[in-house]
Design an enzyme around this catalytic site. Structure first.
Site, PDB file in Angstrom:
ATOM      1  N   CYS A  82       0.834  -1.199   0.000  1.00 15.76           N
ATOM      2  CA  CYS A  82       0.000   0.000   0.000  1.00 15.76           C
ATOM      3  C   CYS A  82       0.875   1.259   0.000  1.00 15.76           C
ATOM      4  O   CYS A  82       1.537   1.523  -0.997  1.00 15.76           O
ATOM      5  CB  CYS A  82      -0.997  -0.056   1.143  1.00 15.76           C
ATOM      6  SG  CYS A  82      -2.420   0.996   0.841  1.00 15.76           S
ATOM      7  N   HIS A 190      -3.233  -5.182   1.573  1.00 11.22           N
ATOM      8  CA  HIS A 190      -2.589  -5.444   2.867  1.00 11.22           C
ATOM      9  C   HIS A 190      -2.578  -6.945   3.159  1.00 11.22           C
ATOM     10  O   HIS A 190      -3.460  -7.428   3.891  1.00 11.22           O
ATOM     11  CB  HIS A 190      -3.345  -4.717   3.981  1.00 11.22           C
ATOM     12  CG  HIS A 190      -3.154  -3.231   3.974  1.00 11.22           C
ATOM     13  ND1 HIS A 190      -2.179  -2.610   4.711  1.00 11.22           N
ATOM     14  CD2 HIS A 190      -3.800  -2.269   3.294  1.00 11.22           C
ATOM     15  CE1 HIS A 190      -2.246  -1.299   4.503  1.00 11.22           C
ATOM     16  NE2 HIS A 190      -3.217  -1.069   3.644  1.00 11.22           N
ATOM     17  N   GLU A 192      -0.880  -8.537   5.120  1.00  5.46           N
ATOM     18  CA  GLU A 192      -0.529  -8.835   6.517  1.00  5.46           C
ATOM     19  C   GLU A 192      -1.760  -8.972   7.405  1.00  5.46           C
ATOM     20  O   GLU A 192      -1.652  -9.451   8.533  1.00  5.46           O
ATOM     21  CB  GLU A 192       0.424  -7.757   7.069  1.00  5.46           C
ATOM     22  CG  GLU A 192      -0.186  -6.400   7.392  1.00  5.46           C
ATOM     23  CD  GLU A 192      -0.409  -5.505   6.178  1.00  5.46           C
ATOM     24  OE1 GLU A 192      -0.267  -5.976   5.037  1.00  5.46           O
ATOM     25  OE2 GLU A 192      -0.763  -4.328   6.385  1.00  5.46           O
TER      26      GLU A 192
HETATM   27  N1  GLN Z   1      -3.441   6.419   0.781  1.00  6.50           N
HETATM   28  C1  GLN Z   1      -2.227   6.125   1.486  1.00  6.50           C
HETATM   29  C2  GLN Z   1      -1.041   6.870   0.891  1.00  6.50           C
HETATM   30  O1  GLN Z   1      -1.149   7.551  -0.057  1.00  6.50           O
HETATM   31  C3  GLN Z   1      -1.934   4.653   1.515  1.00  6.50           C
HETATM   32  C4  GLN Z   1      -2.939   3.919   2.355  1.00  6.50           C
HETATM   33  C5  GLN Z   1      -2.444   2.677   3.007  1.00  6.50           C
HETATM   34  O2  GLN Z   1      -1.240   2.419   3.099  1.00  6.50           O
HETATM   35  N2  GLN Z   1      -3.344   1.910   3.550  1.00  6.50           N
HETATM   36  O3  GLN Z   1       0.033   6.750   1.392  1.00  6.50           O
END
Ligand code: GLN
Length: 216
Positions: A82, A190, A192
């Site tokens: 992410c 994610h 994890e």
């Molecule tokens: N929207 C977040 C960002 O731009 C990422 C979101 C996340 O890691 N769950 O960093």
């Protein structure tokens, strides 16, 4: 590489404990790392989700941005989830002005790509590796996630969204949400937090197969 590699989880922000647990399940020794001298002792590094602008600022403040960028580019295995995917991308769309990344992945990643109104959703993923242990669908959780908008010629697409179970619009289907390039792996979702260790196992195998010797 040793059978039980040591993998650091960059503990600036995000799901550090969950990543450590999954890495241990996948056969690695996992520890939280933050300072440059800690980061130099690991065979691979995980960059968790969170907020990429914050991770970027904290990485700069802790003095790990430039040394990690150099190590990842030199071959230190890295896995970003992410916001961690954003941190590994060479190019970001919808970043903030001057937002820095470690880079290394020849991709364009769009932040908050599934729409700000869609905070989270679950999807099954199709996986592009034919001879890979991930042939069965992987149920993934997306939280204000990015997607990969473009991939360079040396980037492998590992997964796309195939079926959305709840939350996201139809525009999510077919989007690239996991990529690999040499020593680097990144997912929009994610892995994890959903209890399925297969993506972490993929990364642990990458670390085992790596010949990179970190500064230890
Ligand atoms: N929207 C977040 C960002 O731009 C990422 C979101 C996340 O890691 N769950 O960093």
């Amino acid at each position: 590489m040793t059978a039980v590699p040591t993998i650091g989880v960059l503990a600036l922000q995000g799901d550090v404990r969950e990543h450590r647990a999954m890495l241990e399940r996948a056969g690695a020794h996992a520890l939280a790392v933050r300072r440059p001298e800690e980061v130099e002792r690991v065979d691979g590094i995980v960059i968790p989700g969170g907020e990429s602008t914050t991770i970027s600022k904290l990485a700069r403040a802790f003095g790990v941005l430039d040394p990690r960028r150099a190590a990842l580019h030199a071959g230190l295995p890295g896995f970003g989830t992410c916001a961690g995917m954003i941190m590994l991308a060479d190019h970001i769309e919808a970043g903030t002005a001057g937002q820095e990344t470690f880079g290394g992945l020849d991709v364009v990643v769009r932040r908050n790509a599934f729409g700000r109104q869609v905070d989270s959703f679950e999807a099954d993923l199709a996986l592009d590796f034919e001879e890979h242990p991930l042939q069965r669908p992987f149920r993934a959780m997306f939280i204000r996630a990015p997607w990969v908008e473009k991939v360079g010629s040396s980037v492998e697409v590992v997964a796309r969204v195939s079926v959305v179970h709840r939350g996201a619009g139809a525009g999510a289907v077919g989007r690239i949400v996991a990529v690999r390039q040499a020593n680097l792996l990144a997912t929009s979702f994610h892995p994890e937090i959903t209890g399925d260790p297969r993506i972490h196992a993929m990364f642990v195998d990458m670390v085992r197969d790596s010949t990179f010797v970190n500064g230890k």
